[in-house]
Design an enzyme around this catalytic site. Structure first.
Site, short mmCIF file in Angstrom:
data_model
loop_
_atom_site.label_atom_id
_atom_site.label_comp_id
_atom_site.label_asym_id
_atom_site.label_seq_id
_atom_site.Cartn_x
_atom_site.Cartn_y
_atom_site.Cartn_z
N HIS A 84 0.84 -1.20 0.00
CA HIS A 84 0.00 0.00 0.00
C HIS A 84 0.87 1.26 0.00
O HIS A 84 0.59 2.22 -0.73
CB HIS A 84 -0.93 -0.01 1.22
CG HIS A 84 -1.73 1.23 1.39
ND1 HIS A 84 -2.63 1.68 0.44
CD2 HIS A 84 -1.75 2.15 2.39
CE1 HIS A 84 -3.18 2.81 0.86
NE2 HIS A 84 -2.66 3.11 2.04
N ASP A 87 2.23 1.72 -3.48
CA ASP A 87 1.18 2.22 -4.37
C ASP A 87 0.94 3.71 -4.15
O ASP A 87 0.80 4.48 -5.11
CB ASP A 87 -0.13 1.46 -4.14
CG ASP A 87 -0.10 0.06 -4.70
OD1 ASP A 87 0.79 -0.25 -5.51
OD2 ASP A 87 -0.98 -0.74 -4.31
#
Length: 114
Positions: A84, A87
């Site tokens: 995450h 990203d």
């Protein structure tokens, strides 16, 4: 669960959160820069986008350190939080790239038409 696993997990979570903090700061600065651009405050917009770039460079450095550890043979376990963070960092980098172009384009367009 071993003590080593817990320590590695804590370390990776802390690193991931630091990446998220700097990438999040970058995105927040970029949004403020785009708001300034919308108001045609080019110098303010440019300064805020530059500040966003500095934040994303810090986040990228943290990510790179981790990737270099893995490249040197140190096993990095899979982490949803780290994915995450990566990203979020990639999104911030892309948005900043577009923001930098937008500031230059709006400045040139305004200079040509004034």
């Amino acid at each position: 669960m071993s003590q080593q696993f817990i320590e590695e997990t804590d370390s990776l979570n802390e690193l991931s959160m630091n990446i998220l903090i700097h990438a999040g700061n970058a995105r927040e600065l970029l949004v403020k820069g785009l708001n300034a651009l919308e108001e045609m405050n080019f110098d303010v917009a440019e300064d805020l986008v530059k500040a966003a770039r500095k934040e994303v460079v810090v986040a990228h450095g943290l990510q790179t350190d981790t990737l270099q550890m893995e490249a040197s043979g140190e096993q990095i376990r899979y982490s949803t939080l780290f994915c995450h963070a990566q990203d979020t960092l990639m999104t911030a980098q892309s948005e900043i790239l577009i923001g930098e172009h937008m500031v230059r384009l709006f400045r040139k367009f305004t200079e040509k038409n004034s």
